[in-house]
Design a protein around this motif. Sequence first.
Motif, PDB file in Angstrom:
ATOM      1  N   TYR A  27       0.830  -1.201   0.000  1.00 10.00           N
ATOM      2  CA  TYR A  27       0.000   0.000   0.000  1.00 10.00           C
ATOM      3  C   TYR A  27       0.871   1.260   0.000  1.00 10.00           C
ATOM      4  CZ  TYR A  27      -3.302   3.527   1.646  1.00 10.00           C
ATOM      5  OH  TYR A  27      -4.057   4.663   1.783  1.00 10.00           O
ATOM      6  N   LYS A  28       1.897   1.247   0.854  1.00 12.01           N
ATOM      7  CA  LYS A  28       2.789   2.399   0.953  1.00 12.01           C
ATOM      8  C   LYS A  28       3.527   2.638  -0.364  1.00 12.01           C
ATOM      9  CE  LYS A  28       6.636   2.202   3.289  1.00 12.01           C
ATOM     10  NZ  LYS A  28       7.642   2.090   4.346  1.00 12.01           N
ATOM     11  N   ASP A  33       4.393   5.784  -5.187  1.00  7.93           N
ATOM     12  CA  ASP A  33       4.511   5.809  -6.637  1.00  7.93           C
ATOM     13  C   ASP A  33       3.506   6.795  -7.228  1.00  7.93           C
ATOM     14  OD1 ASP A  33       5.608   4.902  -9.110  1.00  7.93           O
ATOM     15  OD2 ASP A  33       3.802   3.698  -9.418  1.00  7.93           O
ATOM     16  N   SER A  34       2.295   6.791  -6.684  1.00  8.87           N
ATOM     17  CA  SER A  34       1.262   7.721  -7.151  1.00  8.87           C
ATOM     18  C   SER A  34       1.668   9.162  -6.883  1.00  8.87           C
ATOM     19  CB  SER A  34      -0.066   7.407  -6.451  1.00  8.87           C
ATOM     20  OG  SER A  34      -1.040   8.334  -6.814  1.00  8.87           O
ATOM     21  N   ASN A  38       2.362  12.148  -9.615  1.00  6.16           N
ATOM     22  CA  ASN A  38       1.690  13.443  -9.540  1.00  6.16           C
ATOM     23  C   ASN A  38       2.701  14.584  -9.503  1.00  6.16           C
ATOM     24  OD1 ASN A  38      -0.845  12.312  -9.599  1.00  6.16           O
ATOM     25  ND2 ASN A  38      -1.082  12.292  -7.393  1.00  6.16           N
ATOM     26  N   GLY A  39       3.797  14.383  -8.795  1.00  5.58           N
ATOM     27  CA  GLY A  39       4.849  15.390  -8.726  1.00  5.58           C
ATOM     28  C   GLY A  39       5.488  15.618 -10.091  1.00  5.58           C
ATOM     29  N   LEU A  40       5.682  14.543 -10.837  1.00  4.53           N
ATOM     30  CA  LEU A  40       6.257  14.672 -12.172  1.00  4.53           C
ATOM     31  C   LEU A  40       5.294  15.384 -13.112  1.00  4.53           C
ATOM     32  CD1 LEU A  40       7.999  11.201 -12.609  1.00  4.53           C
ATOM     33  CD2 LEU A  40       9.084  13.411 -12.255  1.00  4.53           C
ATOM     34  N   LYS A  41       4.004  15.109 -12.975  1.00  6.12           N
ATOM     35  CA  LYS A  41       3.010  15.802 -13.800  1.00  6.12           C
ATOM     36  C   LYS A  41       3.026  17.302 -13.501  1.00  6.12           C
ATOM     37  CE  LYS A  41      -0.237  11.962 -14.231  1.00  6.12           C
ATOM     38  NZ  LYS A  41      -1.548  11.450 -13.813  1.00  6.12           N
ATOM     39  N   LEU A  42       3.104  17.645 -12.232  1.00 10.63           N
ATOM     40  CA  LEU A  42       3.149  19.051 -11.837  1.00 10.63           C
ATOM     41  C   LEU A  42       4.405  19.721 -12.393  1.00 10.63           C
ATOM     42  CD1 LEU A  42       2.089  21.473 -10.258  1.00 10.63           C
ATOM     43  CD2 LEU A  42       3.266  20.561  -8.243  1.00 10.63           C
TER      44      LEU A  42
END
Length: 68
Positions: A27-28, A33-34, A38-42
């Motif tokens: 889960y962690k 990874d998610s 998201n950080g890379l998309k930003l």
Amino acid sequence: EYEHLRVLAFQQKTSIASIVNTAVKEYKLKKMDSARKNGLKLFETMRKSRIKIHMSTVDLVKTGRKYE
């Protein structure tokens, strides 16, 4: 839920704690990874925005701070 875990642990010849620890680790990793994606998309959005307005990121931040 405990009964399901107990049966699963018995079938896998392991402890309930081991199953729970494995599930928490998975889960962690999934959440990390998610968050990384998201950080890379930003970052990519910021990079593209910088190109469109022909201003360096540093100058963009400095300009934004004037209005805080």
